[in-house]
Write a protein that holds these residues in place. Structure first.
Motif, PDB file in Angstrom:
ATOM      1  N   ASN A 151    -101.668 -70.936  16.190  1.00  0.00           N
ATOM      2  CA  ASN A 151    -101.900 -69.674  16.874  1.00  0.00           C
ATOM      3  C   ASN A 151    -103.293 -69.578  17.454  1.00  0.00           C
ATOM      4  OD1 ASN A 151     -99.351 -68.770  16.547  1.00  0.00           O
ATOM      5  ND2 ASN A 151     -99.835 -67.159  15.092  1.00  0.00           N
ATOM      6  N   LEU A 177     -92.724 -74.906  28.903  1.00  0.00           N
ATOM      7  CA  LEU A 177     -92.980 -76.022  28.000  1.00  0.00           C
ATOM      8  C   LEU A 177     -91.972 -77.138  28.236  1.00  0.00           C
ATOM      9  CD1 LEU A 177     -94.646 -77.047  25.523  1.00  0.00           C
ATOM     10  CD2 LEU A 177     -92.789 -76.149  24.106  1.00  0.00           C
ATOM     11  N   PHE A 229     -96.290 -82.564  17.287  1.00  0.00           N
ATOM     12  CA  PHE A 229     -97.038 -82.041  16.142  1.00  0.00           C
ATOM     13  C   PHE A 229     -97.298 -83.146  15.120  1.00  0.00           C
ATOM     14  CE2 PHE A 229     -97.414 -77.646  17.044  1.00  0.00           C
ATOM     15  CZ  PHE A 229     -96.311 -77.296  17.792  1.00  0.00           C
ATOM     16  N   ARG A 273     -95.718 -74.731  10.127  1.00  0.00           N
ATOM     17  CA  ARG A 273     -96.956 -75.234  10.689  1.00  0.00           C
ATOM     18  C   ARG A 273     -96.846 -75.464  12.184  1.00  0.00           C
ATOM     19  NH1 ARG A 273     -99.007 -80.273   7.500  1.00  0.00           N
ATOM     20  NH2 ARG A 273    -100.650 -80.042   9.054  1.00  0.00           N
ATOM     21  N   GLU A 274     -95.676 -75.262  12.737  1.00  0.00           N
ATOM     22  CA  GLU A 274     -95.524 -75.495  14.160  1.00  0.00           C
ATOM     23  C   GLU A 274     -95.549 -74.168  14.904  1.00  0.00           C
ATOM     24  OE1 GLU A 274     -92.752 -79.495  13.825  1.00  0.00           O
ATOM     25  OE2 GLU A 274     -92.250 -77.889  15.213  1.00  0.00           O
ATOM     26  N   TYR A 275     -96.014 -74.204  16.124  1.00  0.00           N
ATOM     27  CA  TYR A 275     -96.015 -72.998  16.917  1.00  0.00           C
ATOM     28  C   TYR A 275     -95.903 -73.375  18.377  1.00  0.00           C
ATOM     29  CZ  TYR A 275    -100.850 -74.073  18.148  1.00  0.00           C
ATOM     30  OH  TYR A 275    -101.974 -74.676  18.611  1.00  0.00           O
ATOM     31  N   GLU A 276     -95.480 -72.440  19.161  1.00  0.00           N
ATOM     32  CA  GLU A 276     -95.366 -72.642  20.601  1.00  0.00           C
ATOM     33  C   GLU A 276     -95.794 -71.367  21.293  1.00  0.00           C
ATOM     34  OE1 GLU A 276     -91.503 -73.867  21.898  1.00  0.00           O
ATOM     35  OE2 GLU A 276     -91.821 -73.081  23.927  1.00  0.00           O
ATOM     36  N   LYS A 314     -93.556 -81.118  23.145  1.00  0.00           N
ATOM     37  CA  LYS A 314     -94.712 -80.924  22.283  1.00  0.00           C
ATOM     38  C   LYS A 314     -94.711 -81.985  21.190  1.00  0.00           C
ATOM     39  CE  LYS A 314     -92.025 -77.556  19.664  1.00  0.00           C
ATOM     40  NZ  LYS A 314     -91.837 -76.117  19.344  1.00  0.00           N
ATOM     41  N   TYR A 371    -102.439 -81.012  18.133  1.00  0.00           N
ATOM     42  CA  TYR A 371    -101.114 -80.649  18.625  1.00  0.00           C
ATOM     43  C   TYR A 371    -101.180 -80.830  20.141  1.00  0.00           C
ATOM     44  CZ  TYR A 371     -99.998 -78.309  14.169  1.00  0.00           C
ATOM     45  OH  TYR A 371     -99.747 -78.020  12.857  1.00  0.00           O
ATOM     46  N   TYR A 381     -96.865 -78.841  29.874  1.00  0.00           N
ATOM     47  CA  TYR A 381     -96.241 -77.711  30.535  1.00  0.00           C
ATOM     48  C   TYR A 381     -96.054 -78.043  32.013  1.00  0.00           C
ATOM     49  CZ  TYR A 381     -97.179 -74.435  26.655  1.00  0.00           C
ATOM     50  OH  TYR A 381     -97.199 -73.775  25.449  1.00  0.00           O
ATOM     51  N   ASN A 431     -96.698 -61.882  16.875  1.00  0.00           N
ATOM     52  CA  ASN A 431     -97.870 -61.094  16.534  1.00  0.00           C
ATOM     53  C   ASN A 431     -99.133 -61.561  17.252  1.00  0.00           C
ATOM     54  OD1 ASN A 431     -97.699 -63.472  15.064  1.00  0.00           O
ATOM     55  ND2 ASN A 431     -98.966 -62.687  13.421  1.00  0.00           N
ATOM     56  N   THR A 432     -99.097 -62.748  17.846  1.00  0.00           N
ATOM     57  CA  THR A 432    -100.272 -63.269  18.540  1.00  0.00           C
ATOM     58  C   THR A 432    -100.070 -63.171  20.050  1.00  0.00           C
ATOM     59  OG1 THR A 432    -100.627 -64.835  16.743  1.00  0.00           O
ATOM     60  CG2 THR A 432    -101.877 -65.183  18.754  1.00  0.00           C
ATOM     61  N   LEU A 463    -104.871 -77.575  14.433  1.00  0.00           N
ATOM     62  CA  LEU A 463    -103.949 -77.523  13.304  1.00  0.00           C
ATOM     63  C   LEU A 463    -103.778 -76.128  12.741  1.00  0.00           C
ATOM     64  CD1 LEU A 463    -102.226 -79.352  11.527  1.00  0.00           C
ATOM     65  CD2 LEU A 463    -104.185 -79.582   9.998  1.00  0.00           C
ATOM     66  N   PHE A 481     -99.241 -80.822  24.063  1.00  0.00           N
ATOM     67  CA  PHE A 481     -98.189 -80.162  24.828  1.00  0.00           C
ATOM     68  C   PHE A 481     -98.246 -80.621  26.286  1.00  0.00           C
ATOM     69  CE2 PHE A 481     -97.516 -76.786  21.642  1.00  0.00           C
ATOM     70  CZ  PHE A 481     -98.708 -76.836  20.951  1.00  0.00           C
ATOM     71  N   SER A 500     -97.120 -65.906  20.766  1.00  0.00           N
ATOM     72  CA  SER A 500     -96.667 -66.937  19.848  1.00  0.00           C
ATOM     73  C   SER A 500     -96.480 -66.358  18.453  1.00  0.00           C
ATOM     74  CB  SER A 500     -97.652 -68.109  19.781  1.00  0.00           C
ATOM     75  OG  SER A 500     -98.862 -67.728  19.155  1.00  0.00           O
ATOM     76  N   SER A 501     -95.761 -67.113  17.643  1.00  0.00           N
ATOM     77  CA  SER A 501     -95.538 -66.724  16.266  1.00  0.00           C
ATOM     78  C   SER A 501     -95.461 -67.984  15.429  1.00  0.00           C
ATOM     79  CB  SER A 501     -94.232 -65.935  16.135  1.00  0.00           C
ATOM     80  OG  SER A 501     -93.991 -65.604  14.797  1.00  0.00           O
ATOM     81  N   HIS A 502     -95.987 -67.931  14.233  1.00  0.00           N
ATOM     82  CA  HIS A 502     -95.920 -69.073  13.346  1.00  0.00           C
ATOM     83  C   HIS A 502     -94.492 -69.364  12.928  1.00  0.00           C
ATOM     84  CE1 HIS A 502     -99.655 -70.884  12.339  1.00  0.00           C
ATOM     85  NE2 HIS A 502    -100.246 -69.740  12.176  1.00  0.00           N
TER      86      HIS A 502
END
Lengths: 115, 114
Positions: free
Chosen positions: B99, B46, B51, A100-103, B49, B32, B36, A30-31, B96, B34, A95-97
């Motif tokens: 998105n 990627l 977290f 709590r982690e996202y990529e 990563k 967070y 790349y 959705n993002t 944190l 990363f 990206s998508s949740h």
């Protein structure tokens, strides 16, 4: 799973001409983000969408740049008119949740050359 | 606001040698982080990563990185470089809330010689 799709991959135009880039994100993400990467630099955010709403467009030069994400899926980024300094690679990411982690997943980019 | 510094613009290593790419970040809370990689004409892929949890993270292609809070660093390492590792490497920091856009460093270009 298909990745982020962008087209065209390359575009050469003369200054003052319009240009548009298209992005299809990963299904279910959705993002959506548009980044610009100048030569020798890291990507910098232009605009971020949550579904169809632009939630962060503070870095988008609104006098010549516009973007839309109709129906919260595909997105188009437009420049009108283009200037020499707009030559760069335009990257789309999605990206998508997941908890709590996202990529963020990136597309191959569109390399724009303005002559 | 967060920021990322990659002090080395260009590094050249011999094939089979070890590699360490430096990354320092600035952010007031837990970041967070990363790494790349970008090959010529390609998008960003990627590598790994961070977290939370174990500060030594393993990634793809034999890469690893270590988060050191006291030094605000997240350096990328590989014990033995292959010619195919020649590319541009970018360190990035996110926040944190998720998105949110990543903030990237300017990148380090890696060249590999025989």
């Amino acid at each position: 799973e298909a990745g982020v799709v962008q087209s065209p991959r390359y575009k050469i135009i003369e200054k003052k001409q319009p240009v548009a880039f298209w992005c299809n994100p990963i299904s279910g993400h959705n993002t959506l983000y548009w980044y610009r990467q100048n030569l020798g630099q890291g990507p910098e955010l232009l605009i971020r969408y949550e579904n169809e709403e632009a939630v962060d467009d503070s870095q988008l030069p609104k006098d010549r740049f516009s973007a839309e994400r109709l129906k919260g899926v595909d997105s188009t980024l437009k420049i009108q008119p283009a200037e020499l300094g707009d030559s760069a690679v335009y990257l789309c990411a999605s990206s998508s949740h997941r908890g709590r982690e996202y990529e963020q997943f990136f597309g191959p980019g569109t390399r724009l050359t303005v002559l | 606001a967060q920021s990322v510094t990659q002090p080395d613009i260009h590094i050249t290593v011999s094939e089979g040698a070890s590699l360490e790419l430096r990354c320092n970040y600035s952010y007031g809370a837990t970041p967070y982080l990363f790494w790349y990689v970008q090959s010529p004409g390609q998008g960003l892929q990627l590598l790994l990563k961070y977290f939370s949890g174990d500060t030594l993270v393993q990634g793809i292609k034999g890469f690893e990185a270590e988060f050191k809070r006291s030094q605000s660093s997240f350096n990328l390492r590989k014990p033995s470089v292959h010619w195919s590792d020649a590319a541009e490497y970018f360190c990035a920091v996110g926040v944190l809330s998720g998105n949110t856009p990543l903030v990237f460093g300017k990148g380090t270009r890696l060249s590999v010689i025989a």
